[in-house]
Design a protein around this motif. Structure first.
Motif, PDB file in Angstrom:
ATOM      1  N   VAL A   1       7.162  14.668   5.308  1.00 54.99           N
ATOM      2  CA  VAL A   1       6.847  13.437   5.759  1.00 54.99           C
ATOM      3  C   VAL A   1       6.030  12.562   4.745  1.00 54.99           C
ATOM      4  O   VAL A   1       4.959  13.044   4.026  1.00 54.99           O
ATOM      5  N   PRO A   2       6.485  11.379   4.502  1.00 52.65           N
ATOM      6  CA  PRO A   2       5.876  10.717   3.162  1.00 52.65           C
ATOM      7  C   PRO A   2       4.434  10.016   3.680  1.00 52.65           C
ATOM      8  O   PRO A   2       4.004  10.320   4.679  1.00 52.65           O
ATOM      9  N   PRO A   3       3.701   9.708   2.511  1.00 52.74           N
ATOM     10  CA  PRO A   3       2.215   9.349   2.782  1.00 52.74           C
ATOM     11  C   PRO A   3       2.512   7.991   3.590  1.00 52.74           C
ATOM     12  O   PRO A   3       3.583   7.280   3.808  1.00 52.74           O
TER      13      PRO A   3
ATOM     14  N   HIS B   1       2.796   0.449   3.339  1.00 55.06           N
ATOM     15  CA  HIS B   1       3.142  -0.651   3.899  1.00 55.06           C
ATOM     16  C   HIS B   1       3.815  -1.459   2.815  1.00 55.06           C
ATOM     17  O   HIS B   1       3.111  -1.911   1.938  1.00 55.06           O
ATOM     18  N   PRO B   2       4.915  -1.850   2.997  1.00 54.86           N
ATOM     19  CA  PRO B   2       5.995  -1.430   4.082  1.00 54.86           C
ATOM     20  C   PRO B   2       6.127   0.263   4.276  1.00 54.86           C
ATOM     21  O   PRO B   2       5.871   1.147   3.179  1.00 54.86           O
ATOM     22  N   GLU B   3       6.405   0.860   5.214  1.00 52.69           N
ATOM     23  CA  GLU B   3       6.911   2.290   5.482  1.00 52.69           C
ATOM     24  C   GLU B   3       7.481   2.803   4.116  1.00 52.69           C
ATOM     25  O   GLU B   3       8.795   2.179   4.016  1.00 52.69           O
ATOM     26  N   PRO B   4       7.320   3.833   3.409  1.00 46.29           N
ATOM     27  CA  PRO B   4       8.059   4.279   2.500  1.00 46.29           C
ATOM     28  C   PRO B   4       9.580   4.880   2.818  1.00 46.29           C
ATOM     29  O   PRO B   4       9.735   5.390   3.959  1.00 46.29           O
ATOM     30  N   THR B   5      10.544   4.893   2.145  1.00 48.17           N
ATOM     31  CA  THR B   5      11.697   5.514   2.242  1.00 48.17           C
ATOM     32  C   THR B   5      11.845   6.697   1.398  1.00 48.17           C
ATOM     33  O   THR B   5      10.817   6.966   0.585  1.00 48.17           O
ATOM     34  N   ILE B   6      12.441   7.736   1.721  1.00 50.45           N
ATOM     35  CA  ILE B   6      12.468   8.856   1.417  1.00 50.45           C
ATOM     36  C   ILE B   6      13.727   9.473   0.668  1.00 50.45           C
ATOM     37  O   ILE B   6      14.707   8.965   1.143  1.00 50.45           O
ATOM     38  N   SER B   7      13.645   9.887  -0.634  1.00 49.07           N
ATOM     39  CA  SER B   7      14.906  10.454  -1.058  1.00 49.07           C
ATOM     40  C   SER B   7      14.483  11.878  -2.022  1.00 49.07           C
ATOM     41  O   SER B   7      13.087  12.079  -1.756  1.00 49.07           O
TER      42      SER B   7
ATOM     43  N   VAL C   1       0.871  -1.229  -0.111  1.00 48.39           N
ATOM     44  CA  VAL C   1      -0.061   0.027  -0.061  1.00 48.39           C
ATOM     45  C   VAL C   1       0.948   1.481   0.066  1.00 48.39           C
ATOM     46  O   VAL C   1       1.997   1.327   0.784  1.00 48.39           O
ATOM     47  N   LEU C   2       0.598   2.322  -0.703  1.00 47.84           N
ATOM     48  CA  LEU C   2       1.154   3.302  -0.908  1.00 47.84           C
ATOM     49  C   LEU C   2      -0.003   4.523  -1.013  1.00 47.84           C
ATOM     50  O   LEU C   2      -0.362   4.629  -2.268  1.00 47.84           O
ATOM     51  N   ARG C   3      -0.155   5.471  -0.076  1.00 48.86           N
ATOM     52  CA  ARG C   3      -1.040   6.237  -0.470  1.00 48.86           C
ATOM     53  C   ARG C   3      -0.532   7.541  -1.083  1.00 48.86           C
ATOM     54  O   ARG C   3       0.522   7.501  -1.400  1.00 48.86           O
ATOM     55  N   ASP C   4      -1.572   8.528  -1.404  1.00 49.56           N
ATOM     56  CA  ASP C   4      -1.031   9.581  -2.387  1.00 49.56           C
ATOM     57  C   ASP C   4      -0.686  10.746  -1.519  1.00 49.56           C
ATOM     58  O   ASP C   4       0.223  11.622  -2.344  1.00 49.56           O
ATOM     59  N   ASP C   5      -1.211  10.813  -0.585  1.00 52.40           N
ATOM     60  CA  ASP C   5      -1.057  12.174   0.099  1.00 52.40           C
ATOM     61  C   ASP C   5       0.056  12.422   1.183  1.00 52.40           C
ATOM     62  O   ASP C   5       0.253  11.474   2.224  1.00 52.40           O
ATOM     63  N   PHE C   6       1.060  13.254   0.812  1.00 52.00           N
ATOM     64  CA  PHE C   6       2.007  13.271   1.750  1.00 52.00           C
ATOM     65  C   PHE C   6       1.482  13.995   3.154  1.00 52.00           C
ATOM     66  O   PHE C   6       0.713  14.652   3.206  1.00 52.00           O
TER      67      PHE C   6
ATOM     68  N   VAL D   1      10.515  12.190  -2.860  1.00 49.19           N
ATOM     69  CA  VAL D   1      10.203  11.023  -3.338  1.00 49.19           C
ATOM     70  C   VAL D   1      10.097   9.982  -2.408  1.00 49.19           C
ATOM     71  O   VAL D   1      10.865   9.523  -1.457  1.00 49.19           O
ATOM     72  N   ALA D   2       8.807   9.419  -2.063  1.00 49.11           N
ATOM     73  CA  ALA D   2       8.483   8.409  -1.160  1.00 49.11           C
ATOM     74  C   ALA D   2       8.379   6.919  -2.124  1.00 49.11           C
ATOM     75  O   ALA D   2       7.807   7.075  -3.105  1.00 49.11           O
ATOM     76  N   THR D   3       9.213   5.953  -1.636  1.00 49.71           N
ATOM     77  CA  THR D   3       9.251   4.661  -2.318  1.00 49.71           C
ATOM     78  C   THR D   3       8.976   3.379  -1.311  1.00 49.71           C
ATOM     79  O   THR D   3       9.759   3.562  -0.268  1.00 49.71           O
ATOM     80  N   ASN D   4       8.369   2.788  -2.019  1.00 45.94           N
ATOM     81  CA  ASN D   4       8.068   1.139  -1.239  1.00 45.94           C
ATOM     82  C   ASN D   4       8.086   0.177  -2.288  1.00 45.94           C
ATOM     83  O   ASN D   4       7.950   0.673  -3.719  1.00 45.94           O
TER      84      ASN D   4
END
Length: 93
Positions: free
Chosen positions: A26-28, A31-37, A1-6, A75-78
């Motif tokens: 702060v990323p959206p 699951h799993p918790e996204p990493t930030i770049s 899962v990765l939501r759209d809203d930061f 950029v939030a990535t999972n």
């Protein structure tokens, strides 16, 4: 899962050259918790750059230079994919 809203997108920052600058993100929820770049002007920033620190979502520039000015995107990535935040501008005068 990765939501759209930061939960907290970066906002524009204006600093004088030589001052520190911090862009927060702060990323959206995901699951799993996204990493930030971070991307600057569309180019992925390297955490190998000693001039920059990326810690718990924040992009910190210890001493800004004119060349740091630009458009930054968090950029939030999972495993599901990646989401780009709204762009924020860093202005260095």
């Amino acid at each position: 899962v990765l939501r759209d809203d930061f939960r907290q997108p970066p906002v524009d920052v204006v600093v004088a050259a030589g001052e520190p600058a911090v862009l927060e993100c702060v990323p959206p929820r995901g699951h799993p918790e996204p990493t930030i770049s971070w991307k600057k002007n569309g180019v992925q920033l390297s955490d190998k750059d000693e001039h920059l620190t990326i810690r718990s979502g924040k992009l910190m520039v210890a001493s800004t230079r004119k060349s740091d000015a630009g458009i930054y995107v968090c950029v939030a990535t999972n495993v599901v994919g990646e989401r780009d935040s709204e762009p924020a501008e860093l202005v260095v005068f």
